[in-house]
Design a protein around this motif. Structure first.
Motif, PDB file in Angstrom:
ATOM      1  N   LYS A   1       0.847  -1.185   0.000  1.00  0.00           N
ATOM      2  CA  LYS A   1       0.000   0.000   0.000  1.00  0.00           C
ATOM      3  C   LYS A   1       0.884   1.238   0.000  1.00  0.00           C
ATOM      4  O   LYS A   1       1.895   1.272   0.687  1.00  0.00           O
ATOM      5  CB  LYS A   1      -0.866  -0.071   1.258  1.00  0.00           C
ATOM      6  CG  LYS A   1      -1.730   1.075   1.559  1.00  0.00           C
ATOM      7  CD  LYS A   1      -2.578   0.707   2.766  1.00  0.00           C
ATOM      8  CE  LYS A   1      -2.806   1.906   3.630  1.00  0.00           C
ATOM      9  NZ  LYS A   1      -3.589   1.611   4.800  1.00  0.00           N
ATOM     10  N   GLN A   2       0.531   2.254  -0.785  1.00  0.00           N
ATOM     11  CA  GLN A   2       1.305   3.495  -0.837  1.00  0.00           C
ATOM     12  C   GLN A   2       0.507   4.617  -0.217  1.00  0.00           C
ATOM     13  O   GLN A   2      -0.663   4.769  -0.548  1.00  0.00           O
ATOM     14  CB  GLN A   2       1.636   3.844  -2.293  1.00  0.00           C
ATOM     15  CG  GLN A   2       2.493   2.827  -2.996  1.00  0.00           C
ATOM     16  CD  GLN A   2       3.870   2.691  -2.387  1.00  0.00           C
ATOM     17  OE1 GLN A   2       4.407   3.626  -1.823  1.00  0.00           O
ATOM     18  NE2 GLN A   2       4.440   1.504  -2.488  1.00  0.00           N
ATOM     19  N   PRO A   3       1.002   5.480   0.643  1.00  0.00           N
ATOM     20  CA  PRO A   3       2.300   5.270   1.297  1.00  0.00           C
ATOM     21  C   PRO A   3       2.221   4.122   2.296  1.00  0.00           C
ATOM     22  O   PRO A   3       1.142   3.799   2.768  1.00  0.00           O
ATOM     23  CB  PRO A   3       2.556   6.601   2.004  1.00  0.00           C
ATOM     24  CG  PRO A   3       1.214   7.187   2.235  1.00  0.00           C
ATOM     25  CD  PRO A   3       0.344   6.699   1.099  1.00  0.00           C
ATOM     26  N   SER A   4       3.360   3.554   2.593  1.00  0.00           N
ATOM     27  CA  SER A   4       3.387   2.381   3.461  1.00  0.00           C
ATOM     28  C   SER A   4       3.079   2.753   4.909  1.00  0.00           C
ATOM     29  O   SER A   4       3.577   3.733   5.427  1.00  0.00           O
ATOM     30  CB  SER A   4       4.757   1.717   3.401  1.00  0.00           C
ATOM     31  OG  SER A   4       4.802   0.640   4.302  1.00  0.00           O
ATOM     32  N   ASP A   5       2.246   1.964   5.525  1.00  0.00           N
ATOM     33  CA  ASP A   5       1.986   2.120   6.948  1.00  0.00           C
ATOM     34  C   ASP A   5       2.660   0.994   7.732  1.00  0.00           C
ATOM     35  O   ASP A   5       2.403   0.796   8.907  1.00  0.00           O
ATOM     36  CB  ASP A   5       0.484   2.138   7.227  1.00  0.00           C
ATOM     37  CG  ASP A   5      -0.211   0.856   6.776  1.00  0.00           C
ATOM     38  OD1 ASP A   5       0.435   0.003   6.124  1.00  0.00           O
ATOM     39  OD2 ASP A   5      -1.405   0.704   7.071  1.00  0.00           O
ATOM     40  N   LYS A   6       3.533   0.264   7.042  1.00  0.00           N
ATOM     41  CA  LYS A   6       4.191  -0.895   7.635  1.00  0.00           C
ATOM     42  C   LYS A   6       5.380  -0.471   8.489  1.00  0.00           C
ATOM     43  O   LYS A   6       6.192   0.351   8.084  1.00  0.00           O
ATOM     44  CB  LYS A   6       4.669  -1.800   6.506  1.00  0.00           C
ATOM     45  CG  LYS A   6       4.582  -3.246   6.806  1.00  0.00           C
ATOM     46  CD  LYS A   6       4.822  -4.052   5.552  1.00  0.00           C
ATOM     47  CE  LYS A   6       4.421  -5.470   5.829  1.00  0.00           C
ATOM     48  NZ  LYS A   6       4.595  -6.316   4.702  1.00  0.00           N
ATOM     49  N   ALA A   7       5.488  -1.042   9.663  1.00  0.00           N
ATOM     50  CA  ALA A   7       6.598  -0.738  10.562  1.00  0.00           C
ATOM     51  C   ALA A   7       7.873  -1.446  10.095  1.00  0.00           C
ATOM     52  O   ALA A   7       7.816  -2.518   9.492  1.00  0.00           O
ATOM     53  CB  ALA A   7       6.255  -1.172  11.978  1.00  0.00           C
ATOM     54  N   PHE A   8       9.011  -0.820  10.371  1.00  0.00           N
ATOM     55  CA  PHE A   8      10.302  -1.463  10.154  1.00  0.00           C
ATOM     56  C   PHE A   8      10.509  -2.489  11.263  1.00  0.00           C
ATOM     57  O   PHE A   8      10.118  -2.280  12.414  1.00  0.00           O
ATOM     58  CB  PHE A   8      11.447  -0.457  10.252  1.00  0.00           C
ATOM     59  CG  PHE A   8      11.648   0.414   9.051  1.00  0.00           C
ATOM     60  CD1 PHE A   8      10.960   0.221   7.871  1.00  0.00           C
ATOM     61  CD2 PHE A   8      12.561   1.443   9.104  1.00  0.00           C
ATOM     62  CE1 PHE A   8      11.166   1.027   6.776  1.00  0.00           C
ATOM     63  CE2 PHE A   8      12.787   2.259   8.016  1.00  0.00           C
ATOM     64  CZ  PHE A   8      12.082   2.049   6.855  1.00  0.00           C
TER      65      PHE A   8
END
Length: 129
Positions: A57-64
């Motif tokens: 998904k853009q922008p990413s809401d994924k944590a590092f």
């Protein structure tokens, strides 16, 4: 006990390169870990790994996925002397998740350079403005 080489890696390695960062003057990575109670007495931060999985998904809401590498005794010169022996450095790994804005906010400046399969990493290039 597992021994490995400290370096970045991904599944295919389509892009390879280098990274450098300046610690923040107020709350840097070490201070952040200290505030979270993750650094023990006598430990020094010697490495940071950050990994991002497939972004859907853009922008990413994924944590590092972040791993802090901590060594004893907790001063630069002692750790450098241990590294210079050529033996693997014993470290404690602390894993945590961190949103990208929090991760990058712990550095004053952050630079990442990637090239296709590393072909121009460390090489001179010429370009027109």
């Amino acid at each position: 006990m597992t021994t490995e080489i400290f370096h970045a890696s991904v599944q295919y390695g389509d892009f390879k390169g280098t990274a450098q960062a300046d610690g923040h003057d107020r709350v840097d990575f070490r201070v952040h870990l200290t505030q979270l109670g993750l650094i023990k007495d006598g430990e020094v931060l010697v490495g940071i790994e950050a990994w991002s999985g497939e972004v859907t998904k853009q922008p990413s809401d994924k944590a590092f996925q972040v791993t802090a590498l901590l060594a004893k005794p907790g001063d630069h010169d002692s750790v450098k002397a241990a590294v210079d022996t050529g033996k693997p450095l014993p470290v404690r790994r602390v894993k945590l998740e961190m949103p990208p804005d929090v991760f990058f906010g712990l550095f004053k400046r952050f630079s990442i350079s990637l090239s296709s399969h590393g072909m121009i990493d460390g090489k001179e290039i010429t370009y027109d403005e």
